[in-house]
Design a protein around this motif. Structure first.
Motif, PDB file in Angstrom:
ATOM      1  N   GLU A 133      -2.375   4.241  84.012  1.00 27.22           N
ATOM      2  CA  GLU A 133      -1.689   5.306  83.275  1.00 27.22           C
ATOM      3  C   GLU A 133      -0.796   6.092  84.226  1.00 27.22           C
ATOM      4  OE1 GLU A 133      -2.816   9.093  80.337  1.00 27.22           O
ATOM      5  OE2 GLU A 133      -4.361   8.090  81.515  1.00 27.22           O
TER       6      GLU A 133
ATOM      7  N   GLN B 237       6.098   5.159  78.141  1.00 26.38           N
ATOM      8  CA  GLN B 237       5.000   6.117  78.269  1.00 26.38           C
ATOM      9  C   GLN B 237       5.507   7.486  78.717  1.00 26.38           C
ATOM     10  OE1 GLN B 237       1.657   6.099  81.423  1.00 26.38           O
ATOM     11  NE2 GLN B 237       0.739   5.031  79.702  1.00 26.38           N
TER      12      GLN B 237
ATOM     13  N   LYS C  31       7.571   9.135  75.902  1.00 22.66           N
ATOM     14  CA  LYS C  31       6.685   9.631  74.856  1.00 22.66           C
ATOM     15  C   LYS C  31       6.103  10.988  75.231  1.00 22.66           C
ATOM     16  CE  LYS C  31       2.320   8.733  72.508  1.00 22.66           C
ATOM     17  NZ  LYS C  31       1.117   7.866  72.399  1.00 22.66           N
ATOM     18  N   LYS C  32       5.662  11.126  76.478  1.00 21.51           N
ATOM     19  CA  LYS C  32       5.095  12.401  76.905  1.00 21.51           C
ATOM     20  C   LYS C  32       6.158  13.502  76.878  1.00 21.51           C
ATOM     21  CE  LYS C  32       1.492  10.487  79.939  1.00 21.51           C
ATOM     22  NZ  LYS C  32       0.892   9.841  78.815  1.00 21.51           N
TER      23      LYS C  32
ATOM     24  N   THR D 191       6.454   1.383  81.111  1.00 22.56           N
ATOM     25  CA  THR D 191       6.420   2.523  82.024  1.00 22.56           C
ATOM     26  C   THR D 191       7.382   3.608  81.554  1.00 22.56           C
ATOM     27  OG1 THR D 191       5.845   1.098  83.897  1.00 22.56           O
ATOM     28  CG2 THR D 191       6.773   3.258  84.415  1.00 22.56           C
TER      29      THR D 191
ATOM     30  N   SER E  61       3.903   8.175  67.840  1.00 23.41           N
ATOM     31  CA  SER E  61       2.898   7.116  68.018  1.00 23.41           C
ATOM     32  C   SER E  61       3.210   5.903  67.149  1.00 23.41           C
ATOM     33  CB  SER E  61       1.506   7.664  67.675  1.00 23.41           C
ATOM     34  OG  SER E  61       1.129   8.698  68.559  1.00 23.41           O
TER      35      SER E  61
ATOM     36  N   ILE F 186       3.471   0.370  84.818  1.00 15.51           N
ATOM     37  CA  ILE F 186       2.195   0.143  84.154  1.00 15.51           C
ATOM     38  C   ILE F 186       1.745  -1.289  84.423  1.00 15.51           C
ATOM     39  CG2 ILE F 186       1.025   0.010  81.913  1.00 15.51           C
ATOM     40  CD1 ILE F 186       1.621   2.838  82.756  1.00 15.51           C
TER      41      ILE F 186
ATOM     42  N   THR G 190       1.052   9.799  84.073  1.00 19.66           N
ATOM     43  CA  THR G 190       1.214  11.040  83.332  1.00 19.66           C
ATOM     44  C   THR G 190       2.311  11.877  83.978  1.00 19.66           C
ATOM     45  OG1 THR G 190      -0.380  12.336  84.632  1.00 19.66           O
ATOM     46  CG2 THR G 190      -1.266  10.932  82.872  1.00 19.66           C
TER      47      THR G 190
ATOM     48  N   GLU H  41       5.851   4.028  68.889  1.00 18.55           N
ATOM     49  CA  GLU H  41       5.265   3.325  70.034  1.00 18.55           C
ATOM     50  C   GLU H  41       4.585   2.033  69.587  1.00 18.55           C
ATOM     51  OE1 GLU H  41       2.338   4.375  73.812  1.00 18.55           O
ATOM     52  OE2 GLU H  41       1.957   5.293  71.865  1.00 18.55           O
TER      53      GLU H  41
END
Length: 352
Positions: free
Chosen positions: A221, A138, A141-142, A135, A110, A206, A223, A113
């Motif tokens: 978002e 994100q 990161k996941k 995009t 984080s 995004i 996911t 980020e």
């Protein structure tokens, strides 16, 4: 130095010595953490450092557990415990340290980020490159957080001998298990692969403006399994990732946010078209919404009772285009009402 500490601790009963070692380690670790965050706070006030602020905000709570546990794992051999109790305490400290370290790593992601987002902002006019980057960021990161949790869970479980033996046995039947899992998780794996494809080929990003299933909204978002769209009226539309691989959809900001909008007017055959064209140019020149790319009025169809006039206007993005269309529609109708009321749609009839 270490020998002096050991001789000093030998003066006390083992139970008290153990509590002193554990308590001193935890207290010392907490003081180190407080000192570290205090130093970061001072540094942030002097320099305005985003990194220092982000570390304090994201890592403060995780370090509260990690630093004392790390210090405890170092000094734990000083505790005068018999082998079995020592092994229990050591195992508990080891597991806690792994979990807290995983927490630190997740919060570090984080922090990274925040540092990236500080250099790229979605609120700028031409944000195509930013939306591409965010995009991918994100999704990466996941992936990183999932890998950290997976590795931490594996390390905790593999610290138990029973689990290690079970794991060895499972590896011998990995071929059969992989087939079973493959069938069971076919849809989930499809979404995961679709996520990779979307992140790197980027049919959507995004903050892209989409029209999906007749709904207009922005991508809020992305996911592992779905895409969340924020619709114009604040509702949320949730769709699986595979939807955007298998079905068509409209992306209004794929290469640029600029759009051309249409306004249709239905007026009587007697309407002076050239006068309307002149008024359109005057209205566009006075409008803050127009980007000066397109401003055209054409007769596009002849109906039974009316002419169909199509107005094409352009603006910088979808919301501005919508506002411009509404403005032109309202003001052109008002112009006809005030100057050529006889040209409004009418029904003719011959009596006799």
């Amino acid at each position: 130095m270490e020998e002096r500490i050991i001789r000093f601790l030998d003066l006390f009963p083992d139970e008290i010595t153990t509590l002193v070692v554990i308590g001193a380690a935890l207290l010392g670790g907490w003081l180190i953490k407080v000192g570290l965050l205090a130093a970061l706070r001072v540094y942030e006030r002097r320099t305005g450092s985003l990194a220092a602020r982000s570390v304090r905000r994201h890592l403060g709570r995780a370090l509260t557990f990690f630093v004392p546990l790390l210090l405890l794992s170092v000094v734990l051999p000083l505790a005068p415990l018999s082998p079995k109790p020592f092994e229990v305490v050591r195992r508990a400290v080891e597991i806690s340290l792994i979990i807290s370290f995983a927490w630190v790593l997740v919060r570090t992601v984080s922090v990274l980020e925040d540092l990236v987002l500080d250099h790229y902002h979605l609120d700028q006019d031409n944000n195509l490159a930013v939306r591409k980057l965010l995009t991918q960021l994100q999704f990466v990161k996941k992936i990183a957080v999932s890998l950290i949790f997976f590795v931490a869970a594996a390390l905790v479980l593999m610290s138990f001998a029973t689990v290690r033996r079970i794991g060895t046995g499972l590896l011998t039947s990995a071929g059969i298990a992989s087939v079973i899992v493959g069938f069971a998780a076919q849809r989930s794996l499809g979404n995961l692969l679709a996520g990779f494809q979307i992140a790197f080929t980027q049919p959507l990003r995004i903050d892209d403006v989409l029209v999906v299933e007749g709904e207009y909204g922005r991508v809020e978002e992305i996911t592992f399994t779905n895409v969340v769209m924020r619709l114009w009226d604040e509702r949320r539309l949730v769709l699986p990732l595979t939807y955007f691989i298998e079905k068509p959809f409209q992306n209004w900001t794929r290469t640029s946010s600029q759009l051309t909008g249409t306004v249709f007017l239905y007026l009587d055959y007697s309407v002076p078209v050239e006068a309307l064209r002149t008024e359109l140019q005057r209205l566009l020149a006075a409008s803050p919404h127009w980007d000066q790319r397109t401003g055209v009025l054409q007769v596009t169809d002849v109906k039974e009772h009316t002419l169909e006039l199509r107005v094409l206007v352009s603006a910088a993005d979808a919301p501005t285009t919508f506002d411009l269309r509404c403005e032109m529609r309202e003001k052109l109708v008002a112009f006809v009402q005030q100057n050529y009321p006889e040209c409004l749609p009418k029904t003719r009839a011959v009596l006799g």
